[in-house]
Scaffold this motif. Structure first.
Motif, PDB file in Angstrom:
ATOM      1  N   LEU A  90       0.806  -1.215   0.000  1.00 57.06           N
ATOM      2  CA  LEU A  90       0.000   0.000   0.000  1.00 57.06           C
ATOM      3  C   LEU A  90       0.843   1.271   0.000  1.00 57.06           C
ATOM      4  O   LEU A  90       0.326   2.348  -0.291  1.00 57.06           O
ATOM      5  N   ALA A  91       2.114   1.157   0.304  1.00 57.47           N
ATOM      6  CA  ALA A  91       2.988   2.333   0.283  1.00 57.47           C
ATOM      7  C   ALA A  91       3.475   2.649  -1.126  1.00 57.47           C
ATOM      8  O   ALA A  91       4.078   3.699  -1.349  1.00 57.47           O
ATOM      9  N   ARG A  92       3.198   1.771  -2.082  1.00 54.96           N
ATOM     10  CA  ARG A  92       3.666   1.967  -3.459  1.00 54.96           C
ATOM     11  C   ARG A  92       2.508   1.932  -4.456  1.00 54.96           C
ATOM     12  O   ARG A  92       2.643   1.418  -5.557  1.00 54.96           O
ATOM     13  N   THR A  93       1.379   2.451  -4.036  1.00 59.71           N
ATOM     14  CA  THR A  93       0.221   2.438  -4.912  1.00 59.71           C
ATOM     15  C   THR A  93      -0.537   3.750  -4.773  1.00 59.71           C
ATOM     16  O   THR A  93      -0.191   4.610  -3.967  1.00 59.71           O
ATOM     17  N   SER A  94      -1.591   3.908  -5.558  1.00 55.39           N
ATOM     18  CA  SER A  94      -2.400   5.122  -5.531  1.00 55.39           C
ATOM     19  C   SER A  94      -3.438   5.046  -4.416  1.00 55.39           C
ATOM     20  O   SER A  94      -3.739   3.967  -3.883  1.00 55.39           O
ATOM     21  N   THR A  95      -4.005   6.189  -4.093  1.00 48.28           N
ATOM     22  CA  THR A  95      -5.073   6.223  -3.099  1.00 48.28           C
ATOM     23  C   THR A  95      -6.249   5.366  -3.558  1.00 48.28           C
ATOM     24  O   THR A  95      -6.853   4.636  -2.759  1.00 48.28           O
ATOM     25  N   TYR A  96      -6.576   5.441  -4.848  1.00 44.93           N
ATOM     26  CA  TYR A  96      -7.688   4.645  -5.387  1.00 44.93           C
ATOM     27  C   TYR A  96      -7.438   3.158  -5.173  1.00 44.93           C
ATOM     28  O   TYR A  96      -8.315   2.425  -4.700  1.00 44.93           O
ATOM     29  N   TRP A  97      -6.229   2.694  -5.535  1.00 43.87           N
ATOM     30  CA  TRP A  97      -5.959   1.255  -5.442  1.00 43.87           C
ATOM     31  C   TRP A  97      -5.861   0.807  -3.985  1.00 43.87           C
ATOM     32  O   TRP A  97      -6.323  -0.283  -3.639  1.00 43.87           O
ATOM     33  N   ALA A  98      -5.299   1.625  -3.130  1.00 45.59           N
ATOM     34  CA  ALA A  98      -5.255   1.287  -1.703  1.00 45.59           C
ATOM     35  C   ALA A  98      -6.665   1.175  -1.134  1.00 45.59           C
ATOM     36  O   ALA A  98      -6.980   0.237  -0.393  1.00 45.59           O
ATOM     37  N   THR A  99      -7.521   2.115  -1.508  1.00 42.62           N
ATOM     38  CA  THR A  99      -8.907   2.087  -1.038  1.00 42.62           C
ATOM     39  C   THR A  99      -9.620   0.838  -1.548  1.00 42.62           C
ATOM     40  O   THR A  99     -10.379   0.186  -0.809  1.00 42.62           O
ATOM     41  N   PHE A 100      -9.384   0.471  -2.801  1.00 45.35           N
ATOM     42  CA  PHE A 100      -9.978  -0.746  -3.351  1.00 45.35           C
ATOM     43  C   PHE A 100      -9.516  -1.981  -2.580  1.00 45.35           C
ATOM     44  O   PHE A 100     -10.328  -2.840  -2.208  1.00 45.35           O
ATOM     45  N   GLN A 101      -8.215  -2.111  -2.347  1.00 46.98           N
ATOM     46  CA  GLN A 101      -7.668  -3.258  -1.627  1.00 46.98           C
ATOM     47  C   GLN A 101      -8.275  -3.373  -0.226  1.00 46.98           C
ATOM     48  O   GLN A 101      -8.656  -4.458   0.216  1.00 46.98           O
TER      49      GLN A 101
ATOM     50  N   VAL B 259      -2.337   5.001   5.644  1.00 49.87           N
ATOM     51  CA  VAL B 259      -3.003   5.139   6.936  1.00 49.87           C
ATOM     52  C   VAL B 259      -4.323   5.890   6.773  1.00 49.87           C
ATOM     53  O   VAL B 259      -5.346   5.517   7.356  1.00 49.87           O
ATOM     54  N   SER B 260      -4.320   6.938   5.958  1.00 54.05           N
ATOM     55  CA  SER B 260      -5.538   7.696   5.720  1.00 54.05           C
ATOM     56  C   SER B 260      -6.604   6.830   5.046  1.00 54.05           C
ATOM     57  O   SER B 260      -7.795   6.882   5.407  1.00 54.05           O
ATOM     58  N   ALA B 261      -6.189   6.000   4.081  1.00 56.48           N
ATOM     59  CA  ALA B 261      -7.129   5.097   3.413  1.00 56.48           C
ATOM     60  C   ALA B 261      -7.669   4.054   4.382  1.00 56.48           C
ATOM     61  O   ALA B 261      -8.848   3.671   4.310  1.00 56.48           O
ATOM     62  N   LEU B 262      -6.833   3.597   5.286  1.00 56.69           N
ATOM     63  CA  LEU B 262      -7.256   2.621   6.289  1.00 56.69           C
ATOM     64  C   LEU B 262      -8.363   3.205   7.165  1.00 56.69           C
ATOM     65  O   LEU B 262      -9.380   2.555   7.429  1.00 56.69           O
ATOM     66  N   GLN B 263      -8.175   4.434   7.599  1.00 55.61           N
ATOM     67  CA  GLN B 263      -9.183   5.101   8.413  1.00 55.61           C
ATOM     68  C   GLN B 263     -10.473   5.324   7.618  1.00 55.61           C
ATOM     69  O   GLN B 263     -11.575   5.090   8.128  1.00 55.61           O
ATOM     70  N   ALA B 264     -10.327   5.738   6.358  1.00 54.28           N
ATOM     71  CA  ALA B 264     -11.497   6.075   5.534  1.00 54.28           C
ATOM     72  C   ALA B 264     -12.340   4.857   5.186  1.00 54.28           C
ATOM     73  O   ALA B 264     -13.544   4.991   4.910  1.00 54.28           O
ATOM     74  N   THR B 265     -11.764   3.671   5.193  1.00 52.49           N
ATOM     75  CA  THR B 265     -12.500   2.464   4.820  1.00 52.49           C
ATOM     76  C   THR B 265     -13.045   1.701   6.022  1.00 52.49           C
ATOM     77  O   THR B 265     -13.494   0.563   5.882  1.00 52.49           O
ATOM     78  N   GLY B 266     -13.003   2.313   7.198  1.00 50.24           N
ATOM     79  CA  GLY B 266     -13.710   1.758   8.345  1.00 50.24           C
ATOM     80  C   GLY B 266     -12.931   0.849   9.260  1.00 50.24           C
ATOM     81  O   GLY B 266     -13.512   0.209  10.145  1.00 50.24           O
ATOM     82  N   TYR B 267     -11.625   0.787   9.092  1.00 48.21           N
ATOM     83  CA  TYR B 267     -10.815  -0.046   9.990  1.00 48.21           C
ATOM     84  C   TYR B 267     -10.543   0.695  11.303  1.00 48.21           C
ATOM     85  O   TYR B 267     -10.593   1.923  11.370  1.00 48.21           O
ATOM     86  N   ASP B 268     -10.228  -0.079  12.323  1.00 51.48           N
ATOM     87  CA  ASP B 268      -9.960   0.506  13.642  1.00 51.48           C
ATOM     88  C   ASP B 268      -8.506   0.370  14.066  1.00 51.48           C
ATOM     89  O   ASP B 268      -8.036   1.134  14.899  1.00 51.48           O
ATOM     90  N   THR B 269      -7.781  -0.612  13.517  1.00 52.79           N
ATOM     91  CA  THR B 269      -6.363  -0.763  13.846  1.00 52.79           C
ATOM     92  C   THR B 269      -5.585  -1.203  12.609  1.00 52.79           C
ATOM     93  O   THR B 269      -6.143  -1.783  11.674  1.00 52.79           O
ATOM     94  N   GLY B 270      -4.295  -0.925  12.646  1.00 49.36           N
ATOM     95  CA  GLY B 270      -3.369  -1.421  11.643  1.00 49.36           C
ATOM     96  C   GLY B 270      -2.057  -1.770  12.318  1.00 49.36           C
ATOM     97  O   GLY B 270      -1.584  -1.010  13.165  1.00 49.36           O
ATOM     98  N   VAL B 271      -1.480  -2.915  11.968  1.00 45.48           N
ATOM     99  CA  VAL B 271      -0.198  -3.302  12.558  1.00 45.48           C
ATOM    100  C   VAL B 271       0.882  -3.290  11.491  1.00 45.48           C
ATOM    101  O   VAL B 271       0.630  -3.522  10.310  1.00 45.48           O
ATOM    102  N   THR B 272       2.091  -3.027  11.933  1.00 43.52           N
ATOM    103  CA  THR B 272       3.251  -2.911  11.057  1.00 43.52           C
ATOM    104  C   THR B 272       4.243  -4.020  11.399  1.00 43.52           C
ATOM    105  O   THR B 272       3.920  -4.941  12.146  1.00 43.52           O
ATOM    106  N   GLU B 273       5.452  -3.903  10.872  1.00 47.28           N
ATOM    107  CA  GLU B 273       6.540  -4.803  11.265  1.00 47.28           C
ATOM    108  C   GLU B 273       7.621  -4.039  12.017  1.00 47.28           C
ATOM    109  O   GLU B 273       8.717  -4.563  12.232  1.00 47.28           O
TER     110      GLU B 273
END
Length: 314
Positions: A202-213, A244-258
């Motif tokens: 998701l760090a190497r894609t567009s906002t549209y494609w991240a939102t779709f995924q 991160v912005s797309a994650l929030q906009a699509t209704g998620y509550d948490t995101g984990v990284t490495e």
């Protein structure tokens, strides 16, 4: 020690009335340094006009109200026999053997760790429920077949919760879990979460494609398990401000990284850190990587269940 029935029990209950409610599990009393400290569950009498016998159980909990807490979020991939490090270097770095996984889970159980999931962390940060002492989140990325055939039975044997991050387009393929297996695990203590449609960076894609995924994988999982799915893992740990912005906009509550780390708060929930369990580490390294446990407090739980109240979500 068993307290006298009758007047002594009635007096004790009257003193505790502010924290009790009717039911099989009827209250939590903060432990104070009094002479009658309960070290194990004991019956202490009958309530006046009731056929219920009450019990005290000594427990440790993390009280509600801390803005940040230390909770290791363990990150696993494969639980299988290790491949050749020369022919499959990437797979070797992602593999924990079944024997090592069993040893790690056994150590957690023997040393008082309580696996929780993100619903439990939501309840804690939302001020709705405390956490058990030594909480730990056990997560699995990608949804490989050995999650179901190997890890899941070991987790069940310890009555452990866990979280499975599923790549939705991989479900049903060779070497990955099936829809029936995802549903079964969801019904038996494995929280199902999203890992995109096809493991997209998701760090190497567009906002549209991240939102779709994000939206497509979430909708697919929710349709499968028939309840909300709001937790996510960034594939390969890759993220940026747009993701991160797309994650929030699509209704998620948490995101984990490495990113390594064990301290978490509600404010940083879209980029929570994890503890990588890559395989091959000795048990002492696994233990060390858990970090220092979050301090807990002593409480006494009042219950009518002779087996004790289960106030911890693990």
């Amino acid at each position: 020690m068993i307290l006298r029935r009758g007047a002594a029990a009635a007096a004790f209950l009257a003193a505790c009335v502010a924290v009790l409610q009717v039911g099989d599990s009827i209250g939590v009393i903060p432990q104070t340094p009094v002479s009658a400290v309960v070290e194990a569950q004991v019956p202490f009498g009958m309530s006046t006009g009731s056929d219920h016998e009450f019990f005290l159980t000594h427990k440790q909990m993390i009280p509600i109200g801390r803005r940040s807490i230390r909770v290791p979020i363990l990150m696993y991939h494969y639980i299988r026999a290790a491949p050749s490090m020369y022919r499959d270097r990437l797979g070797w770095n992602l593999t924990v053997t079944p024997a090592d996984f069993q040893t790690q889970m056994g150590w957690l159980a023997a040393h008082g760790y309580h696996p929780v999931d993100f619903n439990d962390l939501r309840a804690y940060f939302g001020g709705r429920a405390p956490l058990p002492s030594k909480p730990v989140v056990i997560t699995f990325d990608d949804g490989y077949q050995d999650l179901y055939t190997t890890a899941y039975p070991i987790l069940l044997s310890h009555n452990f919760k866990a979280v499975a991050y599923i790549v939705t387009s991989f479900v049903g393929r060779s070497r990955y879990v099936t829809t029936d297996e995802v549903v079964e695990m969801d019904r038996h203590g494995i929280e199902i979460a999203s890992h995109t449609v096809d493991h997209a960076d998701l760090a190497r894609t567009s906002t549209y494609w991240a939102t779709f995924q994000l939206s497509t994988s979430r909708a697919w999982l929710q349709n499968l398990v028939k309840h909300s799915v709001v937790d996510f893992a960034f594939p390969s740990g890759q993220f940026n401000a747009m993701a991160v912005s797309a994650l929030q906009a699509t209704g998620y509550d948490t995101g984990v990284t490495e990113i390594p780390g064990t301290v978490h708060s509600r404010a940083d929930r879209y980029t929570w850190t994890r503890v990588r369990v890559g395989g091959g580490e000795v048990l002492s390294d696994f233990i060390s990587n858990l970090g220092t446990p979050e301090p807990a407090i002593d409480v006494s739980v009042v219950t009518t269940d002779p087996k004790g109240a289960t106030t911890s979500p693990g």
